[in-house]
Write an enzyme that holds these catalytic residues in place. Sequence first.
Site, PDB file in Angstrom:
ATOM      1  N   HIS A  54      -8.079  51.192  59.702  1.00 56.68           N
ATOM      2  CA  HIS A  54      -9.191  51.085  60.651  1.00 56.68           C
ATOM      3  C   HIS A  54      -9.004  52.133  61.737  1.00 56.68           C
ATOM      4  O   HIS A  54      -8.304  51.920  62.722  1.00 56.68           O
ATOM      5  CB  HIS A  54      -9.227  49.677  61.252  1.00 56.68           C
ATOM      6  CG  HIS A  54     -10.455  49.395  62.060  1.00 56.68           C
ATOM      7  ND1 HIS A  54     -10.973  48.124  62.212  1.00 56.68           N
ATOM      8  CD2 HIS A  54     -11.279  50.199  62.773  1.00 56.68           C
ATOM      9  CE1 HIS A  54     -12.044  48.159  62.982  1.00 56.68           C
ATOM     10  NE2 HIS A  54     -12.249  49.423  63.335  1.00 56.68           N
ATOM     11  N   HIS A  56     -11.434  55.390  63.566  1.00 55.16           N
ATOM     12  CA  HIS A  56     -12.727  56.086  63.594  1.00 55.16           C
ATOM     13  C   HIS A  56     -12.584  57.595  63.716  1.00 55.16           C
ATOM     14  O   HIS A  56     -13.467  58.338  63.295  1.00 55.16           O
ATOM     15  CB  HIS A  56     -13.572  55.554  64.751  1.00 55.16           C
ATOM     16  CG  HIS A  56     -13.900  54.108  64.624  1.00 55.16           C
ATOM     17  ND1 HIS A  56     -14.864  53.637  63.761  1.00 55.16           N
ATOM     18  CD2 HIS A  56     -13.365  53.014  65.223  1.00 55.16           C
ATOM     19  CE1 HIS A  56     -14.920  52.309  63.840  1.00 55.16           C
ATOM     20  NE2 HIS A  56     -14.017  51.917  64.708  1.00 55.16           N
ATOM     21  N   GLU A 124     -17.487  49.776  58.839  1.00 55.10           N
ATOM     22  CA  GLU A 124     -17.529  48.756  59.899  1.00 55.10           C
ATOM     23  C   GLU A 124     -18.966  48.622  60.399  1.00 55.10           C
ATOM     24  O   GLU A 124     -19.467  49.461  61.136  1.00 55.10           O
ATOM     25  CB  GLU A 124     -16.599  49.115  61.055  1.00 55.10           C
ATOM     26  CG  GLU A 124     -16.487  47.978  62.073  1.00 55.10           C
ATOM     27  CD  GLU A 124     -15.594  48.296  63.245  1.00 55.10           C
ATOM     28  OE1 GLU A 124     -15.176  47.355  63.924  1.00 55.10           O
ATOM     29  OE2 GLU A 124     -15.313  49.482  63.502  1.00 55.10           O
ATOM     30  N   GLN A 136     -20.344  48.282  69.390  1.00 49.53           N
ATOM     31  CA  GLN A 136     -21.220  48.727  68.300  1.00 49.53           C
ATOM     32  C   GLN A 136     -22.667  48.787  68.798  1.00 49.53           C
ATOM     33  O   GLN A 136     -23.142  47.871  69.470  1.00 49.53           O
ATOM     34  CB  GLN A 136     -21.120  47.751  67.127  1.00 49.53           C
ATOM     35  CG  GLN A 136     -19.712  47.545  66.604  1.00 49.53           C
ATOM     36  CD  GLN A 136     -19.297  48.579  65.575  1.00 49.53           C
ATOM     37  OE1 GLN A 136     -20.126  49.148  64.870  1.00 49.53           O
ATOM     38  NE2 GLN A 136     -17.992  48.804  65.482  1.00 49.53           N
ATOM     39  N   HIS A 211      -9.617  43.385  63.368  1.00 46.45           N
ATOM     40  CA  HIS A 211      -8.977  43.325  64.694  1.00 46.45           C
ATOM     41  C   HIS A 211      -9.013  41.912  65.309  1.00 46.45           C
ATOM     42  O   HIS A 211      -9.755  41.627  66.234  1.00 46.45           O
ATOM     43  CB  HIS A 211      -9.519  44.371  65.664  1.00 46.45           C
ATOM     44  CG  HIS A 211     -10.994  44.592  65.710  1.00 46.45           C
ATOM     45  ND1 HIS A 211     -11.916  43.580  65.872  1.00 46.45           N
ATOM     46  CD2 HIS A 211     -11.714  45.748  65.638  1.00 46.45           C
ATOM     47  CE1 HIS A 211     -13.127  44.096  65.902  1.00 46.45           C
ATOM     48  NE2 HIS A 211     -13.031  45.405  65.761  1.00 46.45           N
ATOM     49  N   GLY A 244      -0.861  46.662  72.907  1.00 46.49           N
ATOM     50  CA  GLY A 244      -0.459  45.873  74.053  1.00 46.49           C
ATOM     51  C   GLY A 244      -1.547  45.723  75.096  1.00 46.49           C
ATOM     52  O   GLY A 244      -1.332  45.074  76.124  1.00 46.49           O
ATOM     53  N   ASP A 269      -7.505  51.494  65.355  1.00 48.41           N
ATOM     54  CA  ASP A 269      -8.894  51.465  65.824  1.00 48.41           C
ATOM     55  C   ASP A 269      -9.146  52.640  66.763  1.00 48.41           C
ATOM     56  O   ASP A 269      -9.813  52.514  67.778  1.00 48.41           O
ATOM     57  CB  ASP A 269      -9.213  50.133  66.520  1.00 48.41           C
ATOM     58  CG  ASP A 269     -10.712  49.874  66.644  1.00 48.41           C
ATOM     59  OD1 ASP A 269     -11.508  50.647  66.064  1.00 48.41           O
ATOM     60  OD2 ASP A 269     -11.098  48.911  67.326  1.00 48.41           O
ATOM     61  N   GLY A 307     -12.476  50.722  71.778  1.00 45.28           N
ATOM     62  CA  GLY A 307     -11.501  51.258  70.835  1.00 45.28           C
ATOM     63  C   GLY A 307     -10.260  51.737  71.559  1.00 45.28           C
ATOM     64  O   GLY A 307     -10.089  51.508  72.758  1.00 45.28           O
TER      65      GLY A 307
END
Length: 379
Positions: A54, A56, A124, A136, A211, A244, A269, A307
């Site tokens: 995952h 982008h 996605e 999104q 995620h 984190g 991500d 992201g």
Amino acid sequence: MIIQSEKVWLGGQFLALQLEVVDGKIASVYPYGTKNADEDYGDKRIVPGFIDVHTHGAYGYDTNDGEPEGLRNWMAKIPEEGVTGILPTTVTQMPDVLSKAVANVAKVVEEGYEGAEILGIHFEGPYLDMDYKGAQPPEAIAQATVEQFEMYQTAAKGLIKYITLAPEHDGDFALTKHCKETGVVVSMGHSSATFEQAMLGIANGATSMTHVYNGMTPYHHRNPGLVGTAFRVRDIYGEIICDGCHSHVAALNNYFEAKGKDFTIMISDSLRAKHCPPGGNYELGGHPIEISESGLAYLKGTNTIAGSTLNMNRGLKILVEEAMVPFDAALNSCTINPARCLGVDDRKGKLVAGYDADMVVLDDNYEVIQTYCRGKAML
């Protein structure tokens, strides 16, 4: 070529071994010092190459851009963080943009490229829940149909191997069942699904979650939702962003403790801003984003996370050193687990004879010394 180290990862432990590489494959494995080594890494750790299912983009490029050279540049450079396998990931957008994006990946795969191996496309959206869409684009979210998905799959020449969708909006689970039947991994995410709806998604073919913790209803003891499903159903995969920031390190520990070492999948991500200098104007799905000092991306002017800019080797360090996840579980999450989820564990995710020579050499601080993609040194 013979590569050796006193710390080669095999069977959940480090052993002193030699790896003989022939034509991009591990041909044989010997005890350390058996033959003259071409590369001796001493006590540096050699582990399987990282697989990011995952992501982008990076280096100023986004999968949705649909530009061949940008994709090639990304694949050539991303081994600097130990990545040897990847699923370029789309963002919800209008059909013309998505069709161009997936066709571009297919074109690059067909024509050739260097670096990390493109193992498929992660699609996605656009079949997501409006309340949990995150960053999104809302204007492009669509109703799931087999017909439209097959239009995208045709443009991709069959390379869509993984899809994120909201199961509660997949009528009669038609697309979920279709994907299951055609070998596409269905991952539930960006969803307001209840525990019961999520269980029906699994019953109809979903085998992963996107995620975990993010883009879904928060866990509640009377309404466990997708997070509770991820905890309860231990034999389905679940991605998790290990920076984190998207999830507190205590939540990372909770997740790995609940899931065990075989079904967690670390992801970045990451966005186009990864490996770019600070500042700059960036977009995600046609909407402006800004990068915080922590490396998190937000929709510009909002507190909506869009992201990350996480490096995979950094994610491994966070899991082990900060979240206190056992090393074998942390490493599995970015090697053999994503390989098994994608069905490529017959050649990826382990350092054994017959497998692709995808390897990462790490120092004690998790910095990447060298990455081999199918036997080729990339750094």
